[in-house]
Scaffold this active site. Structure first.
Site, mmCIF file in Angstrom:
data_model
loop_
_atom_site.group_PDB
_atom_site.id
_atom_site.type_symbol
_atom_site.label_atom_id
_atom_site.label_comp_id
_atom_site.label_asym_id
_atom_site.label_seq_id
_atom_site.Cartn_x
_atom_site.Cartn_y
_atom_site.Cartn_z
ATOM 1 N N LYS A 111 1.130 -1.414 -0.426
ATOM 2 C CA LYS A 111 -0.361 0.246 0.001
ATOM 3 C C LYS A 111 1.015 1.334 0.089
ATOM 4 C CE LYS A 111 -0.971 1.491 4.755
ATOM 5 N NZ LYS A 111 -1.771 1.836 5.686
ATOM 6 N N HIS A 150 -7.815 -0.749 4.514
ATOM 7 C CA HIS A 150 -8.367 -1.861 6.296
ATOM 8 C C HIS A 150 -10.016 -2.195 7.000
ATOM 9 C CE1 HIS A 150 -4.116 -1.684 5.276
ATOM 10 N NE2 HIS A 150 -3.773 -0.515 6.040
HETATM 11 P P1 NAD Z 1 12.099 2.759 2.835
HETATM 12 O O1 NAD Z 1 11.850 4.487 2.152
HETATM 13 O O2 NAD Z 1 12.792 2.617 4.263
HETATM 14 O O3 NAD Z 1 12.595 1.946 1.498
HETATM 15 C C1 NAD Z 1 12.830 2.090 0.079
HETATM 16 C C2 NAD Z 1 13.229 0.754 -0.476
HETATM 17 O O4 NAD Z 1 13.098 1.176 -1.928
HETATM 18 C C3 NAD Z 1 14.578 1.007 -0.088
HETATM 19 O O5 NAD Z 1 15.273 -0.532 -0.093
HETATM 20 C C4 NAD Z 1 15.358 1.527 -1.639
HETATM 21 O O6 NAD Z 1 17.008 1.326 -1.350
HETATM 22 C C5 NAD Z 1 14.551 1.290 -2.038
HETATM 23 N N1 NAD Z 1 14.506 1.802 -3.745
HETATM 24 C C6 NAD Z 1 14.419 3.140 -3.506
HETATM 25 N N2 NAD Z 1 14.324 3.725 -5.006
HETATM 26 C C7 NAD Z 1 14.872 2.086 -5.548
HETATM 27 C C8 NAD Z 1 15.120 1.906 -7.141
HETATM 28 N N3 NAD Z 1 15.088 3.771 -7.990
HETATM 29 N N4 NAD Z 1 15.175 1.098 -7.219
HETATM 30 C C9 NAD Z 1 15.551 -0.070 -6.819
HETATM 31 N N5 NAD Z 1 15.581 -0.307 -5.730
HETATM 32 C C10 NAD Z 1 14.781 1.273 -5.212
HETATM 33 O O7 NAD Z 1 9.824 2.317 2.542
HETATM 34 P P2 NAD Z 1 9.494 1.019 3.376
HETATM 35 O O8 NAD Z 1 8.796 1.982 4.371
HETATM 36 O O9 NAD Z 1 10.070 -0.001 3.773
HETATM 37 O O10 NAD Z 1 8.389 1.304 2.163
HETATM 38 C C11 NAD Z 1 8.085 0.378 1.310
HETATM 39 C C12 NAD Z 1 6.859 0.142 0.960
HETATM 40 O O11 NAD Z 1 6.387 -0.159 1.356
HETATM 41 C C13 NAD Z 1 6.135 1.718 0.600
HETATM 42 O O12 NAD Z 1 5.255 1.375 -0.950
HETATM 43 C C14 NAD Z 1 5.396 1.714 1.875
HETATM 44 O O13 NAD Z 1 4.362 2.548 0.776
HETATM 45 C C15 NAD Z 1 4.583 0.442 2.118
HETATM 46 N N6 NAD Z 1 4.653 0.402 3.063
HETATM 47 C C16 NAD Z 1 5.166 0.535 4.456
HETATM 48 C C17 NAD Z 1 5.018 0.294 6.148
HETATM 49 C C18 NAD Z 1 6.567 0.526 6.835
HETATM 50 O O14 NAD Z 1 5.777 0.079 7.734
HETATM 51 N N7 NAD Z 1 7.631 1.264 6.649
HETATM 52 C C19 NAD Z 1 3.503 -0.197 6.080
HETATM 53 C C20 NAD Z 1 3.149 -0.319 4.898
HETATM 54 C C21 NAD Z 1 3.153 0.173 3.846
#
Ligand code: NAD
Length: 483
Positions: A143, A235
């Protein structure tokens, strides 16, 4: 039961979600013996990093997010040996040939897109351009799935250009929660509840997701979303669907999802006076407690009109639910952290007792967190010599009490990832469901944006804005306490 051998690629393998949920979850499934010998996990992300550095990153994640009792040195080493890392750029050519070289034939290929949604399209394209994904491969997307109907449609179209719907797993981790699935067992494996599960016997339904935390480090994202987009459209909508849907003919992905879709399509609009939006205030420092920033300070936008709290009343226009209100509320910085669904049944048609104002409602409350379980409130005679006085008694079922201590209950993410490997889409949202949910939410959001409405302020640690109480009082009902 172990799943089939797999290659699971985690795009965004160095991100926050991978660190907190995905990798610790996979480790727990490994411990539970669910991962076959030749299962491989390949992390792909932008940072340049070698395999040892990545394994050290995962070891730290396990140390931080896995319960001490499950941290076995030898097991952790064995798990780490399954991991590889490839620096891969979603938008460029770096890493893709190496990734392709790592993939094996004859095993399930799954790709977890744990990256910003703006990269989903690029990843889907690259997987095809480099011949890494095939017709059996699966992709898991996180999401938010769009921010309105138009963007959700565009995202669906982008994915559909390279993958069939049967290959796309849209995660809503609420659906992976033990109690949420139990809800389906309660409804459809008992003859007790289903005859009462309709407008004739149900007075109303309340769904509450209360958080004590503020927006934390997600301020920038959150301020563009708000509670409606972040919680209600996905949700809470899913929870509402599971409560309200007709019995599917079978516990199978499309049978279940068809029924959920019908519920979303039958949702009524939500009028101006059926919705209350709130934003938490700040708190000055007081006896021994630090000052707390307000929402606008947290997101760094003094003029923000985004809601950190929302309460609304919605109906479902079908035979089963005609006239039964569903009250939904969710918010940040509230008194307690609690997620629950409460089904309030109608009062008996006639009272043979002299009691006048006692509440005679049976309530079935399903708690998702904390302390997962269910409580059915029944009226009984107050014990003792005081004559025929009535009182409420809870029939309480706490899962923690009932299960043995070493029972293996997977966390939502681990269960869902294993479902992906098994190829079971039951607990994942279908594209048309997501679009229908946006089609419902869009006009509601547009209406308050048109009015230029400001959210009501509420104090941190409260139950939300005062006006939200009115939403229920007006109907002669009251919210359950957030305790
Ligand atoms: P984050 O910013 O911590 O991590 C992003 C990741 O993407 C990193 O590993 C980075 O290296 C990678 N990345 C960025 N640009 C890139 C590119 N050009 N090529 C390849 N890899 C690349 O983000 P996150 O918090 O882990 O969230 C990831 C996804 O999960 C998002 O869609 C977010 O909305 C969703 N999400 C996160 C949470 C949470 O609790 N963190 C909860 C629900 C949903």
């Amino acid at each position: 039961i172990p799943v089939d051998p797999f290659d699971l690629v985690i795009f965004g393998g160095t991100g926050d979600l991978a660190r907190r949920k995905i990798l610790p979850g996979l480790y727990r499934r490994f411990l539970a013996g669910q991962m076959p010998e030749d299962a491989r996990i390949i992390a792909a992300a932008r940072s340049e990093m070698d395999e040892d550095a990545y394994r050290a990153f995962v070891a730290e994640a396990i140390a931080e997010f896995v319960e001490p009792g499950h941290r076995d040195k030898a097991q952790i080493q064995a798990f780490l040996a399954r991991l590889s890392y490839v620096a891969t750029d979603a938008k460029g050519s770096d890493g893709w040939d190496s990734l392709k070289a790592l993939m094996r034939d004859g095993v399930v290929r799954a790709f977890y897109f744990s990256v910003a949604p703006s990269l989903f399209g690029a990843l889907a394209e690259k997987l095809h351009e480099y011949g890494i994904a095939d017709g059996d491969s699966r992709i898991v997307v996180e999401k938010p799935f769009g921010r309105d109907l138009a963007s959700a449609r565009a995202l669906n179209a982008t994915l559909a250009a390279h993958f069939n719907e049967t290959q796309i797993y849209r995660i809503d981790h609420y659906l992976g929660k033990e109690t949420v699935q139990n809800l389906m067992a309660v409804r459809f494996a008992n003859s007790l509840f289903e005859p009462l599960w309709n407008a004739q016997h149900v007075d109303h339904v309340q769904i509450t997701v209360a958080e004590t935390v503020g927006v934390g480090g997600r301020g920038e994202y959150y301020d563009r979303a708000g509670a409606m987009r972040d919680m209600v459209q996905n949700h809470m909508m899913q929870l509402l669907c599971l409560i309200a849907m007709e019995p599917p003919y079978k516990f199978e992905p499309d049978a279940v999802r068809d029924e959920k879709l019908k519920v979303i399509r039958a949702l009524t609009g939500v009028g101006h006076d059926e919705i209350v939006r709130g934003q938490y205030r700040g708190m000055p420092a007081r006896e021994g407690r630090k000052a707390e920033p307000s929402y606008t300070e947290d997101v760094g936008n003094a003029h923000s009109r985004t809601e950190s709290y929302i309460a609304l009343k919605v109906g479902i226009s079908n035979w089963r639910w005609q006239g039964v209100p569903f009250y939904l509320r969710t918010g940040k910085k509230l008194r307690n952290r609690i997620s629950e669904i409460a089904i309030t049944f109608k009062e008996p048609p006639h009272s043979i007792f002299d009691e006048d104002d006692a509440w005679r409602e049976n309530v079935l409350a399903i708690r998702l967190q904390p302390d997962e379980g269910m409580t059915l409130t029944v009226m009984i005679k107050e014990p003792g010599p005081g004559g025929m006085r009535l009182t409420e008694m809870p029939l309480d079922m706490s899962f923690a009490d009932w299960l043995s201590e070493d029972a293996d209950i997977p966390d939502a993410y681990e269960r869902l990832i294993m479902d992906v490997i098994r190829g079971n889409q039951t607990l994942f949202m279908r594209g048309d469901e997501v679009e229908a949910a946006w089609a419902w939410a869009d006009p509601i959001i547009a209406a308050w944006e048109d009015r230029g409405e400001r959210p009501h302020g509420y104090d941190p640690g409260s139950s939300g804005p005062e006006d939200a109480l009115m939403l229920m009082h007006r109907d002669g009902r009251r919210w359950r306490e957030i305790r």
